[in-house]
Design a protein around this motif. Structure first.
Motif, short mmCIF file in Angstrom:
data_model
loop_
_atom_site.label_atom_id
_atom_site.label_comp_id
_atom_site.label_asym_id
_atom_site.label_seq_id
_atom_site.Cartn_x
_atom_site.Cartn_y
_atom_site.Cartn_z
N LEU A 2 -27.60 -35.96 1.55
CA LEU A 2 -27.73 -35.77 -0.17
C LEU A 2 -28.04 -36.80 -0.99
N ASN A 3 -27.39 -37.82 -0.59
CA ASN A 3 -27.59 -39.08 -1.52
C ASN A 3 -29.05 -39.51 -1.62
N ILE A 4 -29.82 -39.64 -0.34
CA ILE A 4 -31.08 -40.06 -0.22
C ILE A 4 -32.02 -39.35 -1.43
N ILE A 5 -31.93 -38.01 -1.18
CA ILE A 5 -32.72 -37.14 -2.25
C ILE A 5 -32.25 -37.37 -3.42
N LYS A 6 -31.14 -37.23 -3.81
CA LYS A 6 -30.62 -37.64 -5.24
C LYS A 6 -31.00 -38.84 -5.57
#
Length: 329
Positions: free
Chosen positions: A309-313
Motif C-alpha cells: 500500500l505504501n508504494i502506491i500511496k
C-alpha cells in the motif's frame, strides 16, 4: 497556421492549469469510478461511512500539521504527540479512575508541553523546524513508552508495579471514536481551521510568515509569537487525534500514533495543490485525506497486500507534489 498553433498552445496551457487546480478532485472521482466498476459495494453507505471514519484521525492530525506548514515549519512530532496523548488519557481512566472531563483535559494539558518544547527549540534556540521536531519525535516517543512500561494500557490490566486496576473508559469517551461522533469532530475541526486560516488575522499572519519571515517581521508581525501559536495548534490537534485513537481502539497501544505521521504528511502536502493554491490549507488537507482514504480503502477491498500500500500511496504523493511544484518552476 500560426494562429492555430497559438490556439492549441493556449488550450494546452488551460488544460494543464485546470488539472493543476482540480487534479485531486479528478483523481478522487476517477478512483471512485474504477473501484465502483470493480466492486459495486464500494459506493454503499456503510463503506462511505467507513472511509470517513477511517480518515477522521488522520485528518485531525493533518490539520494540525497544516498550521505548522503555513508558517513554513514542519512538525514531525505529531505522531509521538498522538501516542503520548493516547497513553495519558487511557491511564487517567484505567489507572486513576478519573472522570471523563478531567481525563481529557489533563491529557491535553500535559501533552501541550511538547508544543512548549518545540517552540523553545525552534523559536528561541533557532534549531530548524525539521531537526527540532525530529528530536522531540524520538524524545516523546520514548517518554510515552517509558510511561506505559513499553506495553499497552487497557481495562483490567495492572499498573507497572503490579497494583490491580478497576478503572474503565467511560461510554461518553468511547463514543468519541465511533461514527457519527468522530466524523462530526473531524468536520468541525476542518471548518474551524478553514475559518482561522482564511478569514482571520491569524491566518493572514501565518501565511505572511510562511511566505517571507523577514518581510513579515518588517511589516510589524510578531513572527515568534505566531510561530509559537502555530506549533501549539499543531500539538493540540495531534493530541486530539490521539484521544480519538484511544476512544476508537478502547486502549493505548505501543507507538499507536506513529502510523498516522506519514498519512497526515501526505494529506497536508497533497492538499497544498488543491485549487492550485500551492500552500497549506484546511479544505485541501481534508480533500487530500479523502484521496488517501479512498485509495487505501479500495486497495484493501481489492485484497492488495498491505505491505504494498505504501508504494502506491507514495507514488500518489509524488504525483500530487509534482503537479504543485511543476507550475512553480
Amino acid at each position: 497556421m500560426q494562429e492555430e498553433i497559438k490556439q492549441r498552445s493556449n488550450l494546452f496551457a488551460t488544460s494543464v492549469d485546470y488539472v493543476n487546480r482540480w487534479g485531486i478532485v479528478i483523481a478522487i472521482i476517477l478512483l471512485i469510478g474504477v473501484f465502483t466498476a470493480l466492486m459495486p459495494q464500494f459506493l454503499s453507505t456503510s463503506n462511505l461511512v467507513s472511509i470517513l471514519q477511517s480518515i477522521s484521525i488522520v485528518t485531525v492530525i493533518a490539520i494540525g500539521l497544516t498550521f505548522s506548514l503555513s508558517t513554513d515549519g514542519f512538525d514531525l512530532s505529531v505522531g509521538s504527540t498522538a501516542t503520548l496523548a493516547s497513553s495519558l488519557v487511557v491511564s487517567m481512566f484505567v489507572w486513576y479512575s478519573m472522570p471523563t472531563a478531567v481525563s481529557i483535559v489533563a491529557a491535553l494539558v500535559i501533552t501541550l508541553l511538547i508544543a512548549a518544547i518545540n517552540a523553545f527549540l525552534i523559536v528561541k534556540v533557532k534549531i530548524p523546524d525539521l531537526f527540532a521536531t525530529l528530536s522531540t519525535m524520538f524524545i516523546f516517543e520514548g517518554v510515552a513508552m517509558t510511561y506505559t512500561g513499553g506495553g499497552s494500557i487497557s481495562e483490567g490490566m495492572p499498573r507497572l508495579d503490579g497494583t490491580p486496576t478497576n478503572g474503565k473508559l467511560s461510554e461518553t469517551f468511547t463514543s468519541m471514536g465511533q461514527a457519527p461522533t468522530i466524523i462530526i469532530i473531524m468536520v468541525v475541526v476542518v471548518i474551524l481551521a478553514h475559518v482561522i486560516l482564511t478569514y482571520t488575522k491569524y491566518g493572514r499572519y501565518f501565511y505572511a510568515i510562511g511566505g517571507n519571515q523577514e518581510a513579515a517581521r518588517y511589516s510589524g508581525i510578531p513572527v515568534n509569537k505566531y510561530r509559537t501559536i502555530a506549533y501549539f495548534l499543531s500539538t493540540l490537534l495531534a493530541a486530539i487525534g490521539g484521544l480519538l485513537l484511544a476512544a476508537k481502539v478502547g486502549s493505548a497501544q505501543i507507538n499507536s500514533g506513529a502510523g498516522y505521521l506519514m498519512p497526515a504528511v501526505a494529506a497536508a502536502f497533497i492538499g497544498s495543490s488543491f485549487r492550485g493554491l500551492g500552500k497549506p490549507n484546511a479544505i485541501g488537507t481534508f480533500v487530500g485525506a479523502i484521496l488517501v482514504g479512498v485509495l487505501e480503502n479500495g486497495l484493501v477491498m481489492l485484497s492488495v497486500p498491505y505491505y504494498s500500500l505504501n508504494i502506491i500511496k507514495g507514488a500518489v504523493l509524488a504525483i500530487a507534489l509534482a503537479s504543485t511544484y511543476y507550475k512553480k518552476s
